[in-house]
Design an enzyme around this catalytic site. Structure first.
Site, mmCIF file in Angstrom:
data_model
loop_
_atom_site.group_PDB
_atom_site.id
_atom_site.type_symbol
_atom_site.label_atom_id
_atom_site.label_comp_id
_atom_site.label_asym_id
_atom_site.label_seq_id
_atom_site.Cartn_x
_atom_site.Cartn_y
_atom_site.Cartn_z
ATOM 1 N N HIS A 367 0.807 -1.214 0.000
ATOM 2 C CA HIS A 367 0.000 0.000 0.000
ATOM 3 C C HIS A 367 0.837 1.259 0.000
ATOM 4 C CE1 HIS A 367 -2.972 -2.799 2.172
ATOM 5 N NE2 HIS A 367 -2.772 -3.110 0.925
ATOM 6 N N CYS A 680 -7.907 3.136 -18.681
ATOM 7 C CA CYS A 680 -7.277 3.812 -17.543
ATOM 8 C C CYS A 680 -6.136 3.025 -16.917
ATOM 9 C CB CYS A 680 -8.332 4.149 -16.486
ATOM 10 S SG CYS A 680 -9.194 2.713 -15.856
HETATM 11 C C1 PEP Z 1 -6.280 -1.765 -14.261
HETATM 12 O O1 PEP Z 1 -6.387 -2.910 -13.874
HETATM 13 O O2 PEP Z 1 -5.794 -1.450 -15.364
HETATM 14 C C2 PEP Z 1 -6.719 -0.647 -13.407
HETATM 15 C C3 PEP Z 1 -6.768 0.580 -13.864
HETATM 16 O O3 PEP Z 1 -7.032 -0.906 -12.133
HETATM 17 P P1 PEP Z 1 -5.981 -1.258 -10.975
HETATM 18 O O4 PEP Z 1 -4.610 -0.964 -11.511
HETATM 19 O O5 PEP Z 1 -6.350 -0.417 -9.820
HETATM 20 O O6 PEP Z 1 -6.210 -2.709 -10.764
#
Ligand code: PEP
Ligand code: MG
Length: 755
Positions: A367, A680
């Site tokens: 974290h 994203c």
């Molecule tokens: C992903 O999996 O690409 C994402 C944006 O979420 P996280 O990185 O928080 O799993």
């Protein structure tokens, strides 16, 4: 005469008197060797000091040829003295000259001396030099004599470290402590930081080495040990201490040591020899560190950390009459060094002055690393030995890209990094200039650049980076940096603040994405063989609807009268979205019934990060208001390669036909269903990745704030139509000719695209 009034106690008393005299450093050291020789009935006593060039130089002697002082030297590892410095272990030999490591130094005139006892001068496990006594008569020194010489060496180490022997030759001890060192770890967060060490756990420094009354001191040590044992027993029983297997294991190890006769005996012995209880704890600790630092077994190295912590706790119990915390309150350009730390603790440092983080342990997806990334600071993890090798205020360069920390860097290293910094700074200036410009391509296509966020500290980046909004707000970060479950009111306050600071720019909140490796200490979790494929994200939300309900209520209230965009993570089947919708609709009804105002507009989206959903795209695009590709997870599941595993990190390329075809399939489906689409994951923040995305139809992408500048710069040099002409057919190619990456790199070169 009482036995205790002779031997080491008297010697330490003499040393203290010598230190109080107004003499030059060399005279002090000469007197010290005289006293040691007399006290230990040795014909020779010599001090060798380690220089920065790894050479041990004879600094003082009683009994050897005085002309040899500052003239005679050995390499670390050479001869008996070099062997002691290298191994950080004592040598006790009846017939030195027949020892295989013996190297005769004729200038010293040491031939007549047969028996030899040498101990390292240790500080925090590091050799600063070697202290030797020799006798003509062949004899083996007794164990208590070895202990006494070690205790004396510890005092010498403290004197060297405290600068009390300043002016001694080339101030050798200080030099060794200040020696440049490179610690190779792993890059947990990219970037380079230059600053000064701030030890997260303040180091306790022993201020008084010599005891006045050893019986009193033994009692103090005994009392502290008693309290220490009780505190560990308490921790093992207390319910607020996480009772995970690992925590218990560490506490059980502490308990074992707290009762270990050998450990206690060695400390008592050091007190009997004249040290204060605090100095005795430190001496025994330093011996342990020296021994363990030479072990490569990772399990045993872990235990090294346990010992450090153990000594720290015991020093705390001793109450600090003879010790003081050295807190470094100068947090300017801080590079924080910790064994490991909770995410919230990092946020306690003033954000503007944090330049980097170095962790002795920790995982790349821990974290605190997620938070460090959000703060945009570089992180080096697995930096074995960092804590015992630094002092508060030491200069350090953290290179999170290479995964190394350069401690007290020399001129050459500093110069090479200063060039990199200059380059980095110039780039930042260029990006800043682009802040108010649109991300418009050469052929006039406008791309929507959004940023990822998760904490309030990210919000100022929204205007600073020039992002059009927040494409992914990771709500789990609030939960991860908190030590207890954030209450509904706290959740609502955060969301309200985020919307306020976004000043009308759109924000997409993702519902809690916990489980898997995102563990909340206060949320009971079950052990899972494959947590990434386990009970996480929307799966957990649907099974424990209380969590989702509370979060939705907080979001709906925070966005009352405005726009609310929410998306669900890790959707595997469309029916999960339908079920979530029922829960959300129910919450809206409840709020309306109780007279709460709802948002004017509510949009629900789903994240595409599990390959199964590629076979339900039609239903998905119809079911949601928008979709967002989580390329980090989608890539790891499609390619069956763990996103946190360094061994396979470069094995598969996201800019390759299988993955790009999948991304294009999603983009085509979104166009067909007229559903809003973004991406994203990390892919969007890499200029080459962003080029691919734009070419295949993603006109909205979300990335770390620091990536907005480079991606915007790339777009403003890019003729998208021209790229499409060569890239789209290449994606469908089946004969495997040029890779997509090669094709893109050629395109960048041929078209002068810079970022
Ligand atoms: C992903 O999996 O690409 C994402 C944006 O979420 P996280 O990185 O928080 O799993
Ligand atoms: Mg994800």
């Amino acid at each position: 005469m009482n036995a205790m009034e002779t031997g080491p106690r008297v010697l330490l008393k003499r040393l203290r008197e010598v230190m109080a005299e107004s003499l030059g450093a060399q005279d002090k050291l000469d007197k010290i060797v005289d006293h040691i020789a007399a006290n230990m009935v040795a014909e020779v006593c010599s001090v060798y000091v380690l220089r920065t060039d790894d050479i041990l130089e004879l600094y003082a002697t009683k009994g050897l040829n005085p002309e040899a002082v500052h003239e005679v030297s050995l390499k670390v590892g050479q001869g008996l003295v070099g062997t002691i410095a290298a191994s950080a272990r004592p040598l006790n030999i009846q017939d030195a000259q027949s020892h295989p490591s013996f190297a005769l130094l004729p200038e010293t005139g040491e031939e007549p001396f047969n028996s030899f006892m040498g101990v390292p001068i240790l500080r925090a496990g590091r050799s600063l030099g070697v202290l030797v006594v020799q006798n003509k008569k062949k004899r083996v020194y007794r164990d208590d004599e070895v202990e006494a010489l070690e205790t004396t060496a510890m005092v010498l180490a403290e004197l060297l470290a405290a600068g009390e022997l300043k002016g001694l030759g080339a101030t050798a001890g200080e030099y060794v402590l200040n020696r440049p060192r490179t610690i190779i770890g792993a890059g947990f967060a990219q970037g380079i930081g230059l600053g000064n060490i701030v030890l997260h756990a303040p180091r306790i420094v022993v201020t008084n080495l010599f005891n006045e009354d050893f019986e009193e001191e033994i009692k103090r040590l005994g009392d502290a040990l008693g309290k220490f044992r009780i505190s560990i027993d308490d921790m093992l029983e207390r319910s607020d201490v996480p009772q995970h297997e690992e925590t218990r294991e560490v506490l059980e190890t502490y308990r074992m040591f707290a009762h270990d006769r050998g450990w206690v005996r060695r400390m008592e012995e050091a007190v009997r020899n004249g040290l204060t209880a605090e100095a005795a704890v430190e001496k025994v600790q330093s011996d342990h560190q020296a021994r363990l630092q030479r072990v490569s077994d990772p399990y045993i190295r872990d235990r090294l950390s346990d010992f450090d912590d153990l000594a720290y706790r015991l020093l705390r119990q001793l109450g600090g009459d003879n010790a003081a915390d050295v807190e470094n309150n100068d947090h300017e350009n801080a590079i924080v060094v910790a064994r490991n730390m909770a995410a919230a603790e990092l946020l306690d440092y003033p954000r503007g002055s944090l330049r980097g983080l170095i962790l002795e342990d920790g995982g790349s997806s821990s974290h605190v690393v997620i938070v460090a990334k959000a703060l945009g600071i570089p992180v080096v993890g697995n930096a074995a030995g960092i804590i015992s090798n630094v002092e508060n205020g030491d200069e350090v360069i953290v290179d999170g890209t290479q995964g190394v920390a350069h401690l007290r860097p020399g001129e050459d290293i500093r110069a090479s990094y200063l060039d990199k910094f200059k380059f980095q700074a110039e780039r930042q200036l260029q990006y800043k200039k682009l802040r108010k410009c649109d991300a418009v391509s050469v052929d006039g296509e406008k791309i929507n650049l959004l940023m990822n966020a998760g904490l309030l500290v990210d919000l100022p980046q929204l205007s600073q980076s020039g992002a059009q909004g927040i494409g992914l707000f990771r709500t789990e970060l609030q939960f991860m940096v908190s030590s207890t479950f954030p209450r509904p009111g706290q959740q609502e306050a955060l969301y309200r603040q985020v919307l306020k600071e976004a000043k009308g720019k759109p924000v997409t909140f993702r519902t809690l994405d916990v489980g898997g490796d995102k563990v909340l200490p206060y949320l009971r979790s079950v052990h899972e063989e494959n947590p990434a494929l386990g009970w996480r994200a929307v799966r957990l939300a649907l099974d424990r609807p209380g969590l989702l309900k509370a979060q939705m209520r907080a979001l709906l209230k925070a966005a009352a009268g405005g726009e609310l965009r929410v998306m669900l993570p890790l959707v595997t089947e469309v029916r999960e979205i339908r079920r979530a919708k029922e829960i959300i609709n129910h919450e809206m009804d409840v709020l309306t019934r109780f007279g709460h105002e709802l948002p004017d507009s509510f949009k629900l989206g789903a994240m595409i990060e599990v390959p199964s959903i590629l076979y339900q795209l039609d239903e998905l695009m119809e079911e949601v208001d928008f979709a967002s590709v989580g390329s980090n997870d989608l890539f790891q599941f499609m390619m069956a390669s763990d996103r946190g595993n360094a061994n396979i990190a470069t094995r598969f390329d996201p800019v390759s036909r299988p993955f790009v075809r999948a991304l294009k399939l999603i983009a085509d489906s979104a166009v067909q269903h007229k559903t809003e689409l973004t991406l994203c994951g990390e892919f969007a923040g890499r200029p080459l990745g962003a080029m691919v995305l734009i070419a295949i139809g993603y006109n909205s992408i979300s990335m770390a704030a620091a990536s907005i500048g480079p991606v915007k710069s790339m777009i403003r040099h890019l003729d998208i139509g021209k790229l499409r002409k060569i890239l789209l057919p290449a994606i469908e190619e089946t004969d495997g000719g040029q890779t997509l990456r090669e094709l893109l790199e050629d395109f960048i070169d041929a078209n002068g695209i810079s970022y």
